[in-house]
Design an enzyme around this catalytic site. Structure first.
Site, short mmCIF file in Angstrom:
data_model
loop_
_atom_site.label_atom_id
_atom_site.label_comp_id
_atom_site.label_asym_id
_atom_site.label_seq_id
_atom_site.Cartn_x
_atom_site.Cartn_y
_atom_site.Cartn_z
N GLY A 45 23.94 49.39 46.79
CA GLY A 45 23.73 49.59 45.16
C GLY A 45 25.12 49.84 44.67
N GLN A 50 30.64 52.85 37.94
CA GLN A 50 31.25 53.06 39.36
C GLN A 50 32.64 52.38 39.63
OE1 GLN A 50 27.54 52.98 41.94
NE2 GLN A 50 28.80 54.48 43.11
N CYS A 92 26.44 57.65 48.10
CA CYS A 92 26.92 57.21 47.10
C CYS A 92 28.27 56.81 47.08
CB CYS A 92 26.90 58.02 45.76
SG CYS A 92 27.05 57.49 44.10
N LEU A 93 28.58 55.52 46.82
CA LEU A 93 30.07 54.89 47.05
C LEU A 93 31.17 55.92 46.10
CD1 LEU A 93 29.43 51.21 46.95
CD2 LEU A 93 30.03 52.68 49.14
N HIS A 134 18.43 55.63 42.11
CA HIS A 134 19.71 56.12 42.12
C HIS A 134 20.57 55.58 41.23
CE1 HIS A 134 23.10 57.59 44.73
NE2 HIS A 134 23.58 56.70 44.19
N GLU A 135 20.55 54.08 41.14
CA GLU A 135 21.36 53.36 40.24
C GLU A 135 20.99 53.39 38.67
OE1 GLU A 135 23.88 52.19 41.68
OE2 GLU A 135 23.00 52.50 43.78
N HIS A 138 22.58 56.27 37.68
CA HIS A 138 23.98 56.12 37.27
C HIS A 138 24.28 55.69 35.98
CE1 HIS A 138 26.54 56.88 40.84
NE2 HIS A 138 25.80 56.04 41.61
#
Ligand code: NI
Length: 169
Positions: A45, A50, A92-93, A134-135, A138
């Site tokens: 994701g 990000q 998470c990236l 999660h996304e 963000h």
């Protein structure tokens, strides 16, 4: 084109995204770049924040690029139903090396627009439900460290500061 993924504590990560109103070629190029960027980092994701853009755009692919049918584009998404509870590990990236268990709803239904502006609804359970939550967090400027217990959060923030001081963050 592979975009640069920003890491915590880059301020844009905590900036709520602006709704998308123009569904044009520029948006579709951005979505394609987000997929390419996510696959290059082996993520499932990625949210626009990000890659430094505070807009309500996220891409998800649980197959890591192996199954085109699993490519999901969610624009202006919202969670319209959620039920149950799960407590599983997330990464998470924007937080490389950090993995922690986070409480999430077990099942959610999202309402979102696709890259052509068409509204759709979709249900997700387990990992997909976590990815949705999660996304969408963000897109609201909410990071998974803020979903952790205060203790876990401070331990992870300490770990990040140590990596920063060693020049590996
Ligand atoms: Ni993330």
């Amino acid at each position: 084109m592979i975009l640069k993924i920003v890491k915590y504590p880059e301020p844009v990560l905590e900036q709520p995204g602006e709704p998308v109103t123009e569904f044009n070629g520029e948006l579709r190029k951005f979505v394609a770049d987000m997929f390419e960027t996510m696959y290059a980092s082996q993520g499932i994701g990625l949210a626009a924040q990000q890659v430094g853009v505070a807009k309500r755009v996220t891409v998800i692919d649980l197959s890591l690029g192996k199954d085109p049918a699993e490519k999901l584009v969610l624009i202006n998404p919202e969670i319209i139903l959620s039920e149950g509870r799960q407590y599983e590990e997330e990464g998470c990236l924007s937080f490389p090396e950090i993995r922690e268990k986070v409480v999430r709803a077990a099942k959610v239904r999202v309402r979102a627009q696709d890259e052509n502006g068409k509204w759709f609804e979709m249900d997700g359970e387990e990992l997909l439900a976590r990815a949705f939550q999660h996304e969408i967090d963000h897109l609201d400027g909410v990071l998974f460290i803020f979903r952790m217990s205060a203790l876990k959060r401070s331990l992870n923030l300490r770990k990040i500061r140590k990596m920063q001081s060693e020049g590996i963050w």
